[in-house]
Design a protein around this motif. Structure first.
Motif, mmCIF file in Angstrom:
data_model
loop_
_atom_site.group_PDB
_atom_site.id
_atom_site.type_symbol
_atom_site.label_atom_id
_atom_site.label_comp_id
_atom_site.label_asym_id
_atom_site.label_seq_id
_atom_site.Cartn_x
_atom_site.Cartn_y
_atom_site.Cartn_z
ATOM 1 N N ILE A 147 12.371 0.545 21.049
ATOM 2 C CA ILE A 147 11.158 0.809 21.829
ATOM 3 C C ILE A 147 9.963 0.939 20.893
ATOM 4 N N SER A 148 8.782 0.771 21.451
ATOM 5 C CA SER A 148 7.553 0.840 20.649
ATOM 6 C C SER A 148 7.308 2.274 20.170
ATOM 7 N N LYS A 149 6.460 2.403 19.147
ATOM 8 C CA LYS A 149 6.162 3.738 18.625
ATOM 9 C C LYS A 149 5.423 4.578 19.668
ATOM 10 N N GLU A 150 4.651 3.920 20.546
ATOM 11 C CA GLU A 150 3.942 4.652 21.598
ATOM 12 C C GLU A 150 4.925 5.231 22.620
ATOM 13 N N GLU A 151 5.914 4.434 22.994
ATOM 14 C CA GLU A 151 6.923 4.916 23.941
ATOM 15 C C GLU A 151 7.777 5.996 23.275
ATOM 16 N N ARG A 152 8.078 5.791 22.000
ATOM 17 C CA ARG A 152 8.826 6.798 21.242
ATOM 18 C C ARG A 152 8.062 8.122 21.235
ATOM 19 N N ALA A 153 6.748 8.036 21.048
ATOM 20 C CA ALA A 153 5.909 9.237 21.041
ATOM 21 C C ALA A 153 5.885 9.911 22.412
ATOM 22 N N LEU A 154 5.831 9.101 23.468
ATOM 23 C CA LEU A 154 5.838 9.648 24.825
ATOM 24 C C LEU A 154 7.112 10.461 25.061
ATOM 25 N N TYR A 155 8.249 9.850 24.765
ATOM 26 C CA TYR A 155 9.511 10.586 24.918
ATOM 27 C C TYR A 155 9.577 11.754 23.943
ATOM 28 N N GLY A 156 9.016 11.563 22.762
ATOM 29 C CA GLY A 156 9.016 12.627 21.760
ATOM 30 C C GLY A 156 8.267 13.860 22.215
ATOM 31 N N ILE A 157 7.118 13.666 22.847
ATOM 32 C CA ILE A 157 6.355 14.824 23.299
ATOM 33 C C ILE A 157 7.059 15.513 24.459
ATOM 34 N N LEU A 158 7.739 14.734 25.310
ATOM 35 C CA LEU A 158 8.511 15.333 26.407
ATOM 36 C C LEU A 158 9.728 16.082 25.897
ATOM 37 N N ALA A 159 10.279 15.610 24.777
ATOM 38 C CA ALA A 159 11.483 16.234 24.209
ATOM 39 C C ALA A 159 11.161 17.328 23.202
ATOM 40 N N GLY A 160 9.916 17.385 22.758
ATOM 41 C CA GLY A 160 9.566 18.354 21.728
ATOM 42 C C GLY A 160 9.932 17.863 20.337
ATOM 43 N N ASN A 161 9.918 16.547 20.139
ATOM 44 C CA ASN A 161 10.273 15.945 18.853
ATOM 45 C C ASN A 161 8.994 15.568 18.107
ATOM 46 N N LEU A 162 8.540 16.440 17.243
ATOM 47 C CA LEU A 162 7.288 16.253 16.522
ATOM 48 C C LEU A 162 7.283 14.979 15.693
ATOM 49 N N GLN A 163 8.375 14.680 15.030
ATOM 50 C CA GLN A 163 8.426 13.511 14.143
ATOM 51 C C GLN A 163 8.276 12.196 14.900
ATOM 52 N N ALA A 164 8.636 12.174 16.155
ATOM 53 C CA ALA A 164 8.463 10.966 16.965
ATOM 54 C C ALA A 164 7.011 10.793 17.409
ATOM 55 N N VAL A 165 6.261 11.886 17.447
ATOM 56 C CA VAL A 165 4.886 11.860 17.930
ATOM 57 C C VAL A 165 3.885 11.564 16.815
ATOM 58 N N LEU A 166 4.125 12.094 15.627
ATOM 59 C CA LEU A 166 3.148 11.986 14.541
ATOM 60 C C LEU A 166 2.712 10.560 14.197
ATOM 61 N N PRO A 167 3.591 9.548 14.256
ATOM 62 C CA PRO A 167 3.137 8.187 13.906
ATOM 63 C C PRO A 167 2.010 7.633 14.785
ATOM 64 N N VAL A 168 1.814 8.154 15.974
ATOM 65 C CA VAL A 168 0.741 7.652 16.829
ATOM 66 C C VAL A 168 -0.494 8.552 16.813
ATOM 67 N N CYS A 169 -0.420 9.633 16.074
ATOM 68 C CA CYS A 169 -1.569 10.535 15.976
ATOM 69 C C CYS A 169 -2.617 9.899 15.067
ATOM 70 N N SER A 170 -3.802 9.675 15.611
ATOM 71 C CA SER A 170 -4.822 8.977 14.836
ATOM 72 C C SER A 170 -5.953 9.886 14.371
ATOM 73 N N SER A 171 -5.937 11.139 14.777
ATOM 74 C CA SER A 171 -7.005 12.042 14.356
ATOM 75 C C SER A 171 -6.430 13.409 14.016
ATOM 76 N N PHE A 172 -7.247 14.189 13.373
ATOM 77 C CA PHE A 172 -6.916 15.568 13.032
ATOM 78 C C PHE A 172 -6.507 16.325 14.294
ATOM 79 N N HIS A 173 -7.263 16.125 15.365
ATOM 80 C CA HIS A 173 -7.001 16.854 16.607
ATOM 81 C C HIS A 173 -5.709 16.407 17.276
ATOM 82 N N ASP A 174 -5.364 15.134 17.151
ATOM 83 C CA ASP A 174 -4.082 14.654 17.670
ATOM 84 C C ASP A 174 -2.931 15.348 16.957
#
Length: 187
Positions: free
Chosen positions: A20-47
Motif C-alpha cells: 500500500i502507499s505511504k499515505e494509506e500506511r499513514a492513515l492506518y498508522g494513525i488509526l492504530a497508533g503506529n507513529l513510525q507509519a505516520v512520520l513519513p508523510v509528515c511534511s511540517s513541524f506541526h504534522d
C-alpha cells in the motif's frame, strides 16, 4: 466497542503492509497508533508534533482500556511528553519563533517563553510584535505579574508601530495596557 482491539490490530497490520502507499500506511498508522507509519508523510513541524501527541494520547487510552490483543510492537513505543519535546527540539524547524514558543508553552516553560520573546522582540516584524503582545497579554491573565517588563516592552514597540501607521484606535487600545506613566511617552 467489543471489536475495538481486533479493529485496531488489523489497522496495525495494514499499516505495516508493503503493498500500500505511504499515505494509506499513514492513515492506518494513525488509526492504530503506529507513529513510525505516520512520520513519513509528515511534511511540517506541526504534522510531526501532532503525530507524536496523537500517538501519546492513544497510548494513554489503551493503558486505561488495557487491550492485550494489540501487537507487542504497539506497547514497545515509549512516548512521554519529555521525549516528544526532545525529539521536536532537534528538528531544524524548532528554531522558528512560533514553533519554539509552542514547545515552550507545551512544556510549561514560562521563563523560556519570556526569554524567547525578549530575545526576538528587537527584530520582530509588526505582525510578530502583535502576536507577542497577544501572547503576553494571555500569559498576564494566566500568570499575573510574572512578565510585566516583557509585556510593556512588546506593547511599547507595537504601539509605536501602530502610531507610525496612524492606527489611532489600536494605539489607544494597546496603549491603555501600558502603565499610566508610559502613556504620554508613546504618543
Amino acid at each position: 466497542n467489543t471489536n475495538r482491539a481486533l479493529w485496531k490490530s488489523c489497522c496495525w497490520d495494514f499499516c505495516n503492509s508493503s503493498g500500500i502507499s505511504k499515505e494509506e500506511r499513514a492513515l492506518y498508522g494513525i488509526l492504530a497508533g503506529n507513529l513510525q507509519a505516520v512520520l513519513p508523510v509528515c511534511s511540517s513541524f506541526h504534522d510531526v508534533l501532532w503525530a507524536h501527541f496523537k500517538t501519546l494520547i492513544d497510548q494513554h487510552v489503551e493503558d486505561e482500556v488495557c487491550d492485550s490483543m494489540l501487537p507487542q510492537a504497539y506497547w514497545k513505543q515509549t512516548l512521554t511528553l519529555e521525549n516528544i519535546l526532545e525529539t521536536m527540539g532537534k528538528l531544524k524547524q524548532s528554531g522558528n519563533l512560533y514553533n519554539k514558543l509552542q514547545l515552550q508553552l507545551i512544556s510549561g516553560d514560562l521563563a523560556g517563553v519570556l526569554n524567547t520573546v525578549t530575545d526576538h522582540l528587537e527584530s520582530a516584524s509588526v505582525s510578530e510584535c502583535r502576536f507577542l503582545c497577544h501572547l503576553l497579554l494571555v500569559l498576564e491573565v494566566l500568570h499575573p505579574g510574572q512578565a510585566p517588563d516583557a509585556l510593556y516592552s512588546a506593547l511599547s514597540k507595537y504601539v509605536l508601530a501602530l502610531r507610525k501607521e496612524e492606527c489611532l484606535e489600536e494605539v489607544v487600545y494597546y496603549g491603555s495596557r501600558l502603565p499610566v506613566d508610559q502613556h504620554v511617552v508613546q504618543l
